[in-house]
Enzyme design. Sequence first.
Site, mmCIF file in Angstrom:
data_model
loop_
_atom_site.group_PDB
_atom_site.id
_atom_site.type_symbol
_atom_site.label_atom_id
_atom_site.label_comp_id
_atom_site.label_asym_id
_atom_site.label_seq_id
_atom_site.Cartn_x
_atom_site.Cartn_y
_atom_site.Cartn_z
ATOM 1 N N HIS A 126 -37.819 -4.719 38.946
ATOM 2 C CA HIS A 126 -38.055 -4.229 40.318
ATOM 3 C C HIS A 126 -39.308 -4.714 41.159
ATOM 4 C CE1 HIS A 126 -37.319 -1.721 43.483
ATOM 5 N NE2 HIS A 126 -37.883 -0.639 43.180
ATOM 6 N N HIS A 177 -29.167 -10.258 42.634
ATOM 7 C CA HIS A 177 -29.437 -8.831 43.354
ATOM 8 C C HIS A 177 -28.290 -7.872 43.055
ATOM 9 C CE1 HIS A 177 -30.627 -5.891 46.495
ATOM 10 N NE2 HIS A 177 -31.732 -6.080 45.990
ATOM 11 N N ASP A 258 -37.823 -11.748 46.121
ATOM 12 C CA ASP A 258 -39.065 -11.998 45.078
ATOM 13 C C ASP A 258 -39.053 -13.238 44.856
ATOM 14 O OD1 ASP A 258 -39.714 -9.243 44.953
ATOM 15 O OD2 ASP A 258 -38.099 -8.701 43.775
#
Length: 321
Positions: A126, A177, A258
């Site tokens: 996460h 994702h 990210d």
Amino acid sequence: LYAYDDKADDTSVPNVVRQSLQLISELPLLAVYSYQAYRHFHVGGSLIIHEPDPKLSTAENILHLLRADGKYTSLEAEILDIALVLHAEHGGGNNSTFTNHVVTSSGTDTYSTVVSSLASLKGPRHGGANIKVSQMFEDIKAHVKDWDNEEELTAYLDDILHKKAFDHTGLVYGMGHAVYSLSDPRARVFKGFVEELSVAKNREKEFKLMSDVERIAAELIAKERKIYKGVSANVEKEAGELIMHKRKLFKPVCANVDFYSGFVYSMLGLPQELFTPIFAVARISGWSAHRIEELINCGKIIRPAYRNVCDHKEYVPLDQR
């Protein structure tokens, strides 16, 4: 903060709104001040404490509080601000926000709820993913001699996918994702600003490496995991239930937000210890909104139901096992 709040356990909506507004304003200070204390008492660095400036934005104050001279460029502040916006709440289906709903439904206080969301966000699958991305790229830099040699880079990425390199999990961190498939719109918006900052910081070579890894990894993962790009709406409709049943086989792979955020934070001089706290700074307003929504709609506690899917087994007495 719970200890300093005279109404810590008051879960009425007006009080939770008050607590939420305070947390939104206080979390950036808690993050940076905690890091400065850690750096001083555990690493032996100078203790740097600046007062926040109410005239500055959250991003500007973070850079101001973090740096010894308190100075930053307008480009640095703009890109950190964009990073905070792109990392903000985006639907509520993510792990830490769902955790927020679950814990709120128990009737507990705001601080306990936020702590639970923070604990979830820390996980490498996460919010902690950008740290793993940064560590992965350091590993790639150390093992790929010529960054411009696509064959060498492809071979090493293939080793990562086959659990022969890096952390041996078979994961290329920052790729894929749970919701975004054709592309992560946050990553697409971010990438242009990342490139601009890399030029300003003379780190264009690293940016090119990241772009190459993004492209090559997507191709390798698609080939390895039989994840196909470009499945048309008509084809999916015609395939019907079969494709729906095996949907993930047809799900494209793209870089998520990210993938580039760790690189941006390193160019801004943010230490890895702050990567996840900065993510929390971006998420706290969304967590607060979801907590208030859960309180308004609250009637039942959210709890899972477990079903045993194993075959029935006869009980064996302890002394016969």
